[in-house]
Structures are given as structure tokens and as C-alpha cells.
Motif scaffolding. Structure first.
Motif, PDB file in Angstrom:
ATOM      1  N   ARG A 205       0.913  -1.315   0.048  1.00 58.32           N
ATOM      2  CA  ARG A 205      -0.049  -0.144  -0.070  1.00 58.32           C
ATOM      3  C   ARG A 205       0.815   1.215   0.106  1.00 58.32           C
TER       4      ARG A 205
ATOM      5  N   GLU B   2       1.563   4.163   1.183  1.00 60.89           N
ATOM      6  CA  GLU B   2       0.990   4.956   2.359  1.00 60.89           C
ATOM      7  C   GLU B   2       2.202   5.876   2.881  1.00 60.89           C
TER       8      GLU B   2
ATOM      9  N   ARG C  90       3.708   1.369   9.988  1.00 60.66           N
ATOM     10  CA  ARG C  90       3.053   1.417   8.637  1.00 60.66           C
ATOM     11  C   ARG C  90       3.854   1.554   7.431  1.00 60.66           C
ATOM     12  N   TYR C  91       3.821   0.548   6.728  1.00 58.64           N
ATOM     13  CA  TYR C  91       4.782   0.496   5.586  1.00 58.64           C
ATOM     14  C   TYR C  91       4.124   0.338   4.277  1.00 58.64           C
TER      15      TYR C  91
ATOM     16  N   GLN D 157       1.030  -9.726   5.896  1.00 54.77           N
ATOM     17  CA  GLN D 157      -0.397 -10.132   6.710  1.00 54.77           C
ATOM     18  C   GLN D 157      -0.401 -11.679   6.772  1.00 54.77           C
TER      19      GLN D 157
ATOM     20  N   LYS E  38      -9.903   9.460  10.577  1.00 57.00           N
ATOM     21  CA  LYS E  38      -8.965   9.612  11.809  1.00 57.00           C
ATOM     22  C   LYS E  38      -8.664  10.740  12.111  1.00 57.00           C
TER      23      LYS E  38
ATOM     24  N   ARG F 227     -14.524  -0.481  10.083  1.00 53.78           N
ATOM     25  CA  ARG F 227     -13.273  -0.954   9.169  1.00 53.78           C
ATOM     26  C   ARG F 227     -13.178  -0.379   7.916  1.00 53.78           C
TER      27      ARG F 227
ATOM     28  N   THR G 294      -3.878  -1.033  15.524  1.00 51.78           N
ATOM     29  CA  THR G 294      -4.537  -2.215  15.271  1.00 51.78           C
ATOM     30  C   THR G 294      -3.662  -3.321  14.515  1.00 51.78           C
TER      31      THR G 294
ATOM     32  N   ARG H 197       3.144  -5.139  12.727  1.00 52.82           N
ATOM     33  CA  ARG H 197       2.814  -4.815  13.925  1.00 52.82           C
ATOM     34  C   ARG H 197       2.809  -5.646  15.145  1.00 52.82           C
TER      35      ARG H 197
HETATM   36  P1  ATP Z   1      -5.055   1.061   9.403  1.00 52.53           P
HETATM   37  O1  ATP Z   1      -6.389   1.784   9.934  1.00 52.53           O
HETATM   38  O2  ATP Z   1      -4.161   0.997  10.551  1.00 52.53           O
HETATM   39  O3  ATP Z   1      -4.908   1.898   8.273  1.00 52.53           O
HETATM   40  P2  ATP Z   1      -6.294  -0.749   7.953  1.00 52.53           P
HETATM   41  O4  ATP Z   1      -7.933  -0.966   8.396  1.00 52.53           O
HETATM   42  O5  ATP Z   1      -5.961  -0.029   6.702  1.00 52.53           O
HETATM   43  O6  ATP Z   1      -5.666  -0.203   8.963  1.00 52.53           O
HETATM   44  P3  ATP Z   1      -6.456  -3.662   7.233  1.00 52.53           P
HETATM   45  O7  ATP Z   1      -6.888  -3.329   5.842  1.00 52.53           O
HETATM   46  O8  ATP Z   1      -7.782  -4.120   7.987  1.00 52.53           O
HETATM   47  O9  ATP Z   1      -5.946  -2.249   7.692  1.00 52.53           O
HETATM   48  O10 ATP Z   1      -5.652  -4.571   7.419  1.00 52.53           O
HETATM   49  C1  ATP Z   1      -5.497  -5.565   8.508  1.00 52.53           C
HETATM   50  C2  ATP Z   1      -4.016  -5.349   9.251  1.00 52.53           C
HETATM   51  O11 ATP Z   1      -2.999  -5.206   8.483  1.00 52.53           O
HETATM   52  C3  ATP Z   1      -4.362  -3.977   9.987  1.00 52.53           C
HETATM   53  O12 ATP Z   1      -4.889  -4.193  11.180  1.00 52.53           O
HETATM   54  C4  ATP Z   1      -2.722  -3.566  10.272  1.00 52.53           C
HETATM   55  O13 ATP Z   1      -2.143  -4.442  11.225  1.00 52.53           O
HETATM   56  C5  ATP Z   1      -1.937  -4.362   9.076  1.00 52.53           C
HETATM   57  N1  ATP Z   1      -1.723  -3.064   8.237  1.00 52.53           N
HETATM   58  C6  ATP Z   1      -2.569  -2.708   7.229  1.00 52.53           C
HETATM   59  N2  ATP Z   1      -1.960  -1.733   6.653  1.00 52.53           N
HETATM   60  C7  ATP Z   1      -0.605  -1.522   6.857  1.00 52.53           C
HETATM   61  C8  ATP Z   1       0.604  -0.809   6.686  1.00 52.53           C
HETATM   62  N3  ATP Z   1       0.525  -0.014   5.758  1.00 52.53           N
HETATM   63  N4  ATP Z   1       1.797  -1.419   7.294  1.00 52.53           N
HETATM   64  C9  ATP Z   1       1.803  -2.382   8.220  1.00 52.53           C
HETATM   65  N5  ATP Z   1       0.668  -2.915   8.519  1.00 52.53           N
HETATM   66  C10 ATP Z   1      -0.672  -2.618   7.989  1.00 52.53           C
END
Ligand code: ATP
Ligand code: MG
Length: 424
Positions: A112, A114, A120-121, A126, A210, A258, A280, A310
Motif C-alpha cells: 500500500r 501510504e 505503517r509500511y 499479513q 482519523k 473497518r 490495530t 505490528r
Molecule cells: P489502518 O487503519 O491502521 O490503516 P487498515 O484498516 O487499513 O489499518 P486492514 O486493511 O484492516 O488495515 O489490514 C489488516 C491489518 O493489516 C491491520 O490491522 C494492520 O495490522 C495491518 N496493516 C494494514 N496496513 C498496513 C501498513 N501499511 N503497514 C503495516 N501494517 C498494515
């Protein structure tokens, strides 16, 4: 001067010092899902962009601004930002959820675009579970209990809180959407740009904001639960009662919608206060409409994904130590004949002691130098073979972690002796 290359922003190397913890995490996760009878599925990292747009939703952070998308000779492809879409695609494509139940898991990298920060990477990993064909509250309870079991195995249950909500059915959400839009319109001036736009395209997503100011406005917004009919209530109550019966505590968070569009009914997150804003560690929920939306026969579905970076950060923050050393035994040998013989003995030991991690000195040097290497390897024991040992038909065993004398053991007895010492 040669150019020195570096990792791309937001992407990380996992170095040998850290990989034992990753391996431990992956091992425990695999063992846990196996203990519930789940099977692994592996999907490609690249899928059609349309798959993600259709499943995750057009008006989501992920699809609007986080996807790595590229043109491949006229086809728009994307690096997967999550695993559910590809998993559902694979299941439909191969007909493996047609009129049948499936309990599946997967793991791998996700991408992603971001803003990189702690937790956050742009490439992250996952571990996820997806269950198809079972629409009950029992099923929701099982996957939540499964996650709780994982935290327990690492002794971190008290650092994670389960947040729980129900999003109701699509009809209930449609009714709620009207009430919410009316409320948001009244407070338009206080909304940020994202929220204003989403108010019309996907108002529920505003709840996921947020932005602290918008959060304040939302405190008095109408509640989704006011629109719930008896079936949704019953499903949610049943889930809660199973969690209660298993001693799993939770916090109902009506703001929890979510990030992705496809959820309905049960949604949950495991959050920690130990990682700052990126708290999260695991998110999941039910998505009964997605299989049909992607062209399959209707099938209820529920799943979750754990963000492994995480999770690892949390374990490190808690000082988690229980990882295996990469080396159990370091073999020191000096003298031409002894060195040659040490290889034969070492190969033999690896055959006789399953799982033994035996490192052989391959860098020459006298015993003093070799013992330094043995120490650095973090091995618990050193084997010693010099000319005198060779002549006597023995190998010396030395405990490297406490002051002790070298104990000489007949070559034929070393395997048995090491097994005893290592509890193998
Ligand atoms: P956030 O609100 O932190 O952006 P999200 O709702 O986008 O999370 P999900 O799509 O539900 O995240 O992804 C499931 C899990 O994957 C998250 O709870 C988090 O632990 C992890 N995750 C999501 N985006 C990232 C990221 N950019 N870097 C690291 N871990 C991530
Ligand atoms: Mg996100």
C-alpha cells in the motif's frame, strides 16, 4: 564511486537478528490454524486492478490512493493491498467454495502506498484466515477465539483489547445511511474534505475517520444499532454470549466500520496501546455479499488479517525473548586430519539428531580463535577435536554458557551425549 542502493521508502529488510522472531511468529500462527483444521491457500501477489476496485470498494483509502497499479500491455494490474479479494477470486475461479464449506489461511506480502511511519509500511505482511459457507455467529466466535489463542501463546493477551461491532445487513445499513447523511449535512461546515466527499459517496466511511475534529462531530451522530432488526441482534447476541462463555472480554465500538467496503454484520479489531497510532494488530469481520459480488454463487464468509510487522513490533516492545538460537553446537577442529574428520562427524550428527543446529568452524585458526567464534555464534556447546582427541578416539564437549571443564566422549557416543544435553 559506485552508487549504493537502498531499500525503497516504506519497505524493509528483515535481517538475521530479527528473523528468528518472525519465524517463531509464523510457526505459532501456522500451528494455531492447523489446530482448528484450516488449510493453506497461496495466491499471486499481482491481480487485476478491477478485482480490488470491485471488492474493496471505489471510495476507500486503499483504492483511492494506496494501490500500486501499473499497465501491463493494456491490462491494469495491481500489487495486492490485502488478501481477501485474491482469496475469494481464487476460490470462485477453481470452484472450491461452490456449495461447500472451507476454512482457509494465507500469508504473504501486501503493498500500500501510504506515508511510511512506525507500524505503517508500503510493503508489509499479513497472516489471514477466510472461512466460506458458514454464516453463523458460532463461526465468527471461532475465528475470534482462534486469534485470542494466538495472543495467549505469546503471553500478550493483556496488551490487546478486542473491539467489536455489528454493521447489520445491507438493508439495515441503507436505512442508517439516510439518517447519517441527514446528520452529516447538518454539520457540513465542520467536516474535512475527505468526509465531505464521502458523505455522498460512502457515508459510513466517514465513521472511520482519523480526523479528531470530525470524530467529535460524530459523537452525537445517529447510531447504526438503532436500525438493527431481530436477526442482526440475535446474531450479535449469540456471538457475544459465546465470547462471554469463553472468558473473552470485548469493548463494543459503534464507530468501528473497518477500512474496507465489503463487511457486514460482525466486525472486530484487536488493538494495543503499545504501538502509538498504529495500534490495530488484527482486523476482521463478516462479508457475506462479496462472493456473489465477485461472480460466485452466494456464500457467507468471515475472516481476519493480522499485520505481522505490528505483531512483531508489539512482541519486541514487550521484550518477548523466547526465540531459538540459530546455533546449538559449534564444532572446533584443529589440525589437518582433525578438520577432515570433524566434517564426517558433523554430517553424522546432523543425520542422527533431527533439528540439531550444528555450525562447523570453516575459517581455520587456533582453538583460541575458534572458541571466540563459538561464543559469538551463541551456541550452547562447543565440540572440540584436536590431534590429542583424535588419537584417543574422543571428541571434547564444552558448555559455553557456564564455567566448566571439557568433557571427553567417545566418538561413537557423541550423538547420544548431545541428545541428552540438548534434550533432543
Ligand atoms: P489502518 O487503519 O491502521 O490503516 P487498515 O484498516 O487499513 O489499518 P486492514 O486493511 O484492516 O488495515 O489490514 C489488516 C491489518 O493489516 C491491520 O490491522 C494492520 O495490522 C495491518 N496493516 C494494514 N496496513 C498496513 C501498513 N501499511 N503497514 C503495516 N501494517 C498494515
Ligand atoms: Mg489503512
Amino acid at each position: 564511486m559506485a552508487v549504493k542502493f537502498q531499500t525503497v521508502a516504506g519497505m524493509k529488510d528483515i535481517l538475521p537478528e530479527e528473523s528468528p522472531l518472525w519465524q517463531k511468529v509464523e510457526q505459532v500462527l501456522r500451528d494455531t490454524v492447523s489446530s482448528y483444521g484450516y488449510s493453506e491457500v497461496r495466491m499471486p501477489v499481482v491481480e487485476s486492478t478491477g478485482l480490488f476496485v470491485r471488492s474493496i470498494g471505489e471510495v476507500t483509502d486503499v483504492v483511492e490512493k494506496e494501490m500500486y497499479t501499473f499497465d501491463d500491455n493494456g491490462d491494469s494490474l495491481s500489487l495486492r493491498p490485502e488478501g481477501t479479494a485474491g482469496c475469494v477470486r481464487a476460490c470462485i475461479e477453481h470452484g472450491i467454495i461452490h456449495n461447500q464449506e472451507r476454512r482457509l489461511w494465507y500469508t504473504g506480502p501486501m503493498f500500500r502506498h501510504e506515508r511510511p511511519q512506525k507500524g505503517r509500511y508500503r510493503e508489509f505482511h499479513q497472516f489471514g484466515v477466510e472461512v466460506f459457507g458458514i454464516g453463523t455467529a458460532e463461526m465468527d466466535a471461532e475465528i475470534i477465539l482462534l486469534t485470542a489463542r494466538i495472543w495467549k501463546k505469546f503471553g500478550i493477551s493483556d496488551r490487546l483489547t478486542l473491539e467489536l461491532n455489528s454493521l447489520g445487513s445491507s438493508e439495515e445499513r441503507a436505512e442508517y445511511r439516510k439518517a447519517l447523511v441527514a446528520y452529516l449535512q447538518e454539520h457540513q461546515d465542520a467536516l474535512d474534505e475527505d468526509s465531505k466527499r464521502r458523505m455522498h459517496t460512502n457515508p459510513l466511511r466517514v465513521l472511520d475517520t482519523k480526523n479528531e475534529d470530525v470524530k467529535k462531530i460524530l459523537e452525537n451522530a445517529p447510531k447504526l444499532s438503532d436500525c438493527f432488526g431481530p436477526e442482526t441482534k440475535e446474531h450479535f447476541d449469540r456471538l457475544k454470549s459465546i465470547l462471554d462463555a469463553n472468558g473473552i472480554s470485548y469493548r463494543i465500538n459503534e464507530r468501528l466500520v473497518r477500512g474496507l467496503d465489503y463487511y457486514n454484520r460482525t466486525v472486530f479489531e484487536w488493538v494495543t496501546d503499545a504501538l502509538g497510532a498504529q495500534g490495530t494488530v488484527c482486523g476482521g469481520g463478516r462479508y457475506d455479499g462479496l462472493v456473489e459480488q465477485l461472480g460466485g454463487n452466494p456464500s457467507p464468509a468471515v475472516g481476519f488479517a493480522i499485520g505481522l510487522e505490528r505483531f512483531v513490533l508489539l512482541l519486541q516492545a514487550m521484550g518477548y525473548q523466547d526465540v531459538d538460537s540459530p546455533v546449538d553446537v559449534f564444532f572446533c577442529a584443529q589440525g589437518d586430519e582433525a578438520v577432515k574428520r570433524s566434517f564426517v562427524i558433523a554430517e553424522n550428527l546432523r543425520s542422527e539428531i533431527p533439528g540439531l543446529k550444528l555450525m562447523l568452524n570453516c575459517s581455520g585458526g587456533n582453538f583460541k580463535k575458534q572458541f571466540k567464534r563459538a561464543d559469538k555464534s551463541a551456541a550452547a556447546y562447543a565440540l572440540v577435536l584436536g590431534e590429542s582427541e583424535l588419537e584417543a578416539g574422543v571428541v571434547g564437549i564444552k558448555n559455553l554458557r557456564q564455567e566448566s571443564e571439557q568433557n571427553n566422549v567417545a566418538i561413537s557416543e557423541i550423538a547420544a551425549e548431545l541428545k541428552k544435553l540438548l534434550g533432543a
